[in-house]
Every structure is written in C-alpha cells, then in structure tokens.
Design an enzyme around this catalytic site. Structure first.
Site, PDB file in Angstrom:
ATOM      1  N   HIS A 210      45.376  58.785  54.171  1.00  0.00           N
ATOM      2  CA  HIS A 210      44.205  57.984  53.378  1.00  0.00           C
ATOM      3  C   HIS A 210      42.967  58.676  52.925  1.00  0.00           C
ATOM      4  O   HIS A 210      42.627  58.506  51.865  1.00  0.00           O
ATOM      5  CB  HIS A 210      43.854  56.569  53.992  1.00  0.00           C
ATOM      6  N   HIS A 214      42.157  60.088  48.776  1.00  0.00           N
ATOM      7  CA  HIS A 214      40.862  59.821  48.113  1.00  0.00           C
ATOM      8  C   HIS A 214      40.262  61.499  47.921  1.00  0.00           C
ATOM      9  O   HIS A 214      39.338  61.343  46.958  1.00  0.00           O
ATOM     10  CB  HIS A 214      40.156  59.182  48.923  1.00  0.00           C
ATOM     11  N   HIS A 239      49.024  52.461  47.590  1.00  0.00           N
ATOM     12  CA  HIS A 239      48.679  51.283  48.549  1.00  0.00           C
ATOM     13  C   HIS A 239      49.636  50.217  48.424  1.00  0.00           C
ATOM     14  O   HIS A 239      49.700  49.543  49.548  1.00  0.00           O
ATOM     15  CB  HIS A 239      47.382  50.693  47.944  1.00  0.00           C
ATOM     16  N   GLU A 349      40.297  49.798  40.871  1.00  0.00           N
ATOM     17  CA  GLU A 349      39.693  50.483  41.869  1.00  0.00           C
ATOM     18  C   GLU A 349      38.253  50.718  42.109  1.00  0.00           C
ATOM     19  O   GLU A 349      37.682  50.568  43.109  1.00  0.00           O
ATOM     20  CB  GLU A 349      40.338  52.129  41.792  1.00  0.00           C
ATOM     21  N   HIS A 364      37.674  46.500  43.852  1.00  0.00           N
ATOM     22  CA  HIS A 364      38.169  46.862  45.057  1.00  0.00           C
ATOM     23  C   HIS A 364      37.254  47.317  45.852  1.00  0.00           C
ATOM     24  O   HIS A 364      37.228  47.037  47.246  1.00  0.00           O
ATOM     25  CB  HIS A 364      39.314  47.936  44.717  1.00  0.00           C
ATOM     26  N   HIS A 368      35.794  45.743  49.883  1.00  0.00           N
ATOM     27  CA  HIS A 368      35.575  46.787  51.228  1.00  0.00           C
ATOM     28  C   HIS A 368      34.402  46.511  51.620  1.00  0.00           C
ATOM     29  O   HIS A 368      33.925  46.414  52.934  1.00  0.00           O
ATOM     30  CB  HIS A 368      35.809  48.382  50.860  1.00  0.00           C
ATOM     31  N   HIS A 404      44.415  44.558  51.022  1.00  0.00           N
ATOM     32  CA  HIS A 404      44.947  45.242  49.730  1.00  0.00           C
ATOM     33  C   HIS A 404      46.390  44.310  49.456  1.00  0.00           C
ATOM     34  O   HIS A 404      46.922  44.773  48.429  1.00  0.00           O
ATOM     35  CB  HIS A 404      45.543  46.830  50.431  1.00  0.00           C
TER      36      HIS A 404
END
Length: 686
Positions: A210, A214, A239, A349, A364, A368, A404
């Site tokens: 992950h 990124h 994802h 995103e 998104h 978080h 997610h």
C-alpha cells in the site's frame, strides 16, 4: 553507478539521525559546509565533525549550494511529527518538496540539496519526497531504493522488539546475533473476532504494498510525476481487489463479508488498538475504542465535517447518474466510455488530476482523516492521527476495509450504468476453444491435482537501517506470515483456425460457497468476489496447445526477495538486477491465495483467452524491467499494458444467471475447481 548516485542512498540510512553522523557501518560521513549544519549544531560543528570521525575511512564532499532552498512551505510541519498523504496540507508540502528535488540539474546538485534539507523538514516527508523524485528522475530512476520497512520499521512492527534488538546489537558481536521474534498476535486476543484477520491486516508485505503504490502514484507534485496513464482507474481497481481478497479471507475465517461504511453517522462497533509507536517522537498511534462515533474534525491542519463528506458523496452520485461531471470551468466531462472510470477515480481519490476539487471535494482522503482523528477531533488532547491517517499503517485497521468497501460501492454504481459487453464481439474469441484448466502443487512427486496448500511461515527482516542512534551491523527480526506451496496452472486450448493466434490469458478465482456454507448460485454474487490471479500473453499454434504457468509468475505479485529487499542484496544477473532495482510495487507473493480452511474450501478457477488485437497497447518503449506486477502497479514510464477495462470481463454486470452461463458465452473460456486446505503449522523459510 556513479559515486553521487551511491551517496544518495546514504541519506536513507538512519533516517532520524542528523546528517553529520556516520553511515555505512560508521565508515562514511558527509563533509559538510558550515551552513549545512542546523542552528542547533552549527556553533559546535567542528567538535561534532571530529568526534564522529574516529572510524571514518570515506568522506563525501558535497557541492556548495548556489542558492539556499526556501523551505518556508514546510515550516509548519514538525520534523518529528506525523506525516500523512491523506492530509491535503501535508500532501501539498510533499508535492512542493518533490518538485524541488526534481528541478535539480544533476545528481551532484540533488545530493547537496537533499543533504541540506534532510534535517530541516519532517523526516517522513523527506524520505517520501526524495523517493518519489528519485523514482521519476531520468538520472536516478535506476537506483534501488531501500524498503520502507528497513527505513521505518516502527510503522510495521511491535515496538517491544526494538529494545531487544538494541540490546542484542549492543552486546553481541556481528555474526552471533539472534533473531528477535515478533509475536504473531499482539493487538488483541481471540475474544475479539476481528483478530482472526490480523494476519492479513497486519502483514508487513500487505502494508508495504500500500505504501509503495502511493509512492509510485503520488497525488501531488510535478505533472510528469502525477499524470500517469489510467491513474484514476488503477486507484479504483487496486483497492477493489484488496477489498475482494479481504472478503474472501474473511469467509475462510467464518466471518461475514465487510459491511460498507455507507452511513458515517452510525456507531462504529470495531475497535482497534494498534500498539505501534512512532519512534521519531516516541508517541504511540492512538487507539479507537469500540462503538465510537465519527465527528467533525476541527484541527490546525485538518478541518472537515461529516456534512462535507455527505455533500461530496451526493454530488458524485449525481455525476454518475447523469453521466458527466462539471469541470472547473463549467464544462461537461463525460463519464461514459472507457475514460469515465479514470476521471471518476481521480475525483474520488482526489489527486491533482481531479476535474473539479471545489465541487467534488476530497471524499476518499478526508474520510480517512475523519476516522483517523475520531479519538481527538478538536485537538483537545494534542493527539496525532491514528493508523488510518498513514498509508504505511492504514490497512492494519478493520475500518479501512469498511471505508474502502463504501468507496468501491461508488465505483460499482458507475460500473452498473456502463453497457454490458457484447458476447460475440467483446467476449468471444472465434477459433479458440479452452477445454480445461487445472492446478497442481509443483513440489512433491505425488501432489494431488487441484489441491492447494497454505500454512504459516517464519521469515526475517533486517532492522539495522532504521535503528537510529544505535550500534552498527545487521539486526534481524523474525515474523510469521501466511504462505502457500508453489503451484502451476495447466490450461488445455485448441486453436481450430489455420494460423497462429495471439491471446491474453486471464485467470481469476472465486469461492464456490458463501460464509454460511451455502453454494453461490447467482452470477452477480461470484462476479463481485472475483480475484485476479494472473494475466499474460499466449501464442497459440493451430491444433492443441498446453499452457503451463507457475504461480510465482503472476502479474499481480512480487516475490518475497523484493518485498523485503535490502540495499546490499542485489542479484548479480544484469536483467534480474534491473528488475530488482526498479520494482517494489506489487501484492506480496506469499498472500496470492486465500487462506482456505483446515477442512478445505472450494474455489472456481475461471480462465479466459481474449483477442490480443483488442487488448494490445502500443508502448513508447520496447523494454521494461518492471513488468511482473503490472495488474496492480502498471508499468514504469509506460502505458498500462492492457487496453481493456481493469477487471475485464468481470468489471461489469452481465445478462446471465450463473457463472456457467457466462462461460458459455464463448468457447474461449473454461471453469475449473480447486480446493485450498490450510495447515495450522509453522514452517521456517529456508
């Protein structure tokens, strides 16, 4: 590799130690100009240089800076504080720092600039931005970056390991040091049913994947760094596959599938006590108690409300339903056709490529953040973000998969509105007949057909690079993870045409029974649980063809040696070394299979050979050393190597009742069956 390139790697060693401390086991130091010392050390610079130079055999001279970098943009982020790519302010800072590194004219200038900056900005942001820049600069992209678990082991490992590691390294000579064992269960016990999934959520390789994804696909920075081919679609698909794999493993452990976090105002029953510590400031990642309730966040660098999330959600739903988004200049941007999912992914995103951040927001990332600050939304207690606020730790938390799952449901809303594939032109491949598919373990002379095995395995990781202010030399930690016996697919195909045909072989796997033990009947149920296992090009001669494909050749995974790669362990073969250097993004090979059950669980293996002429992508370059995990990570500096939609042919609904009905839409598909049996025993890696 030039000395300057090699010396760049010194900046990744001992990331929390000041730039003047020795590297390479105490043998190398930077010869710093006076203005490179921070204010704390400048007045005693001569004394420091002398005191830390006792065992030095190599001094690295740095080119003087013609212009001192202006770092005002990063001044508000504490050097030892938390850095989050989900935080828009932090992400913007990282983008500016990346650009500063990208703008350096040569490697020598990059080395000097980075050495000057290292002790003046947040240490996590420094490592991230320098890594991104080095991966994208033409003159440094051949340098192998160290693994993030080597640089920041505290992000992945039970903190009780580190005192034991320092004790071992301080007392025992190199070569006689014992492995420090990481306990398999340290965040909760069997009273918490979510602990059954800890092996998945807290797997070091899963979390490193992950982070590295990124790193390869940063959300902010120079256009040539962010604007990669089909970036938004890849955000969706990677994802999506992670959530599917998690759900299938939940079923193996007697748990129901994840319930999407559709209502952010509802009580969150799942607790999570991460028990990991940021060693930069010795502060633990905060816990989330059970039955927490999300609240508006009003902090210095993060201000977001639940109403913001709901407003952005509703606007995105409206855009999906009407088939277009509104751009920043008021223009309509169609979501129909193959580019729609990419545009939608960039908006959700939300990366720098979002068509309209003002209108569609940052759903998104801010989702978080709201979860990451549930314990201290107004900064009353001066607590930093929880694990959901960090890409290296977010997948440890059960709520990651609920959030997610909701994000994926937004994408699925879009997918359901796309036209279904036309059987005879978009699915079938005339002249190709796939007769059967089977699997067999490759180790052992008498392995039973279609029986796959999983078990626990102990492996090791070197902590020495990230053990700051400690003794030199290697210090290894031993951890336990899921593993599978290597296996091979055998696919029997007839090419009934008179000429060689080229196809793309697509292999998927899905469970045959649900969490209650009832057989799946509806196509839609199995379609939503299709795990992509592999995808590769095949050349089919007229007549019978037998395709054999090993599990370690999968287009989804990277091997253990590259997941946990160490700077000093490069292979000697030039081609293997190039791949080793370039490629760190990919799902870990040891997690390619679902866990299965002790009594064995049954899975359908679906194989399709599609028409290569409809799949083919003309690449700008012929050679690419990083091509083995393309399904999740794409290809370095190239186009995504498949013209079809990611997840094809299961990315859209179909007008069929069962998976068998779907297979019967063309002769180029076949369904096999396999059993995955889990053995609750531990085998040490050889």
């Amino acid at each position: 590799m030039t000395d300057s390139k090699n010396n760049l790697l010194l900046l990744f060693q001992k990331p929390r130690e000041p730039i003047f401390t020795p590297r390479n086991g105490g043998q190398t130091v930077f010869d710093l100009p006076d203005n490179f010392f921070t204010d704390r050390y400048r007045v005693i610079g001569t004394d420091i240089t002398t005191r830390f130079g006792e065992n030095v055999t190599n001094k690295v001279a740095l080119a003087p800076l013609t212009t001192t970098p202006n770092l005002d943009f990063a001044a508000n982020l504490n050097r030892t504080g938390g850095f989050s790519l989900f935080n828009q302010v932090h992400k913007g800072m990282a983008g500016q720092l990346t650009k500063l590194f990208m703008d350096q004219p040569d490697v020598s200038s990059l080395l000097s600039t980075a050495a000057y900056i290292k002790d003046r900005v947040n240490l996590y942001m420094f490592q991230y931005a320098l890594s991104v820049a080095m991966q994208h600069r033409d003159d440094t992209k051949d340098i192998m970056l160290p693994s993030v678990v080597n640089m920041f082991p505290d992000q992945f490992i039970d903190p009780s390991v580190f005192p034991a590691a320092r004790e071992e390294a301080s007392i025992v000579a190199q070569g006689n040091r014992q492995f420090i064992k990481i306990p398999m269960e340290f965040t909760s016990n069997e009273k918490e049913i979510e602990q059954r999934m800890a092996y998945f959520r807290e797997d070091i390789g899963v979390n490193m994947h992950h982070w590295h994804w990124h790193l390869v696909y940063p959300g902010e920075g120079p256009a040539n760094v962010v604007n990669k081919d089909r970036r938004g679609e890849l955000f969706y698909y990677m994802h999506n596959q992670v959530v599917i794999r998690y759900n299938v493993d939940r079923m193996c452990n007697g748990l129901e599938r994840v319930r999407p976090l559709n209502n952010i105002r509802s009580i969150i029953p799942e607790a999570y006590f991460p028990k990991i510590v940021r060693s930069s400031n010795n502060r633990s990642y905060p816990a989330r108690a059970e039955n927490s309730v999300l609240q508006d966040v009003n902090r210095t660098e993060t201000v977001v409300s639940l109403a913001d999330i709901e407003r952005w959600r509703d606007r995105i739903f409206q855009a999906i339903d009407q088939g277009f988004m509104i751009g920043a200049n008021g223009q309509q941007i169609s979501l129909r056709g193959p580019l729609g999912i990419d545009i939608l992914g960039n908006a959700i995103e939300s990366s720098a490529l979002s068509p309209n951040k003002t209108l569609y927001g940052n759903i998104h990332n801010e989702g978080h953040n709201i979860i990451a600050f549930v314990h201290d939304p107004e900064q009353k207690y001066l607590e930093d973000f929880g694990v959901m606020g960090d890409v290296t730790t977010a997948m440890r938390d059960p709520i990651f998969y609920r959030w997610h799952s909701f994000i994926d449901s937004v994408f699925q809303r879009h997918k359901r509105l796309q036209p279904m594939y036309v059987a005879n032109t978009e699915i079938a491949y005339s002249g190709i007949v796939v007769n059967s598919v089977g699997v067999r373990i490759t180790r052992g002379k008498n392995a039973a057909p279609n029986l796959l095995l999983t078990f626990w395995q102990t492996s090791d990781v070197d902590l020495s690079t990230g053990l700051d202010f400690g003794p030199e030399g290697n210090v290894y930690a031993e951890f336990t993870h899921l593993q599978n016996a290597p296996f091979e697919y055998t696919i029997n195909v007839d090419n009934i045409s008179s000429a060689q045909r080229i196809g793309t072989c697509r292999i998927f796997m899905c469970p045959k029974f649900d969490e209650r033990g009832l057989p799946f009947i509806r196509f839609e149920d199995q379609r939503s649980l299709m795990i992509e296992m592999d995808k590769f090009t095949v050349y089919l001669n007229p007549g019978k063809n037998i395709i054999r494909r090993r599990s370690d050749e999968s287009s989804v995974t990277i091997p253990y040696e590259r997941t946990f790669r160490n700077i000093g362990s490069q292979p000697t073969d030039p081609a293997a070394r190039a791949q080793f250097q370039f490629c760190g993004c990919g799902w870990p090979q040891h997690m390619i299979l679902p866990k299965g059950t002790t009594n064995g669980s049954l899975y359908s293996i679906f194989v399709m050979i599609s028409n290569y002429e409809l799949d083919r992508v003309v690449q700008p370059h012929l050679k690419n050393p990083c091509d083995d995990a393309a399904s999740f990570c794409g290809l370095k500096d190239q186009l995504y190597p498949d013209r079809r939609s990611m997840g094809y042919p299961f990315d859209r609904p179909a007008r069929v009742a069962t998976l068998l009905d779907f297979k019967n839409l063309g002769t180029n598909m076949a369904i096999g069956e396999c059993e995955i049996r889990f053995t609750n025993s531990i085998i040490k890696r050889s």
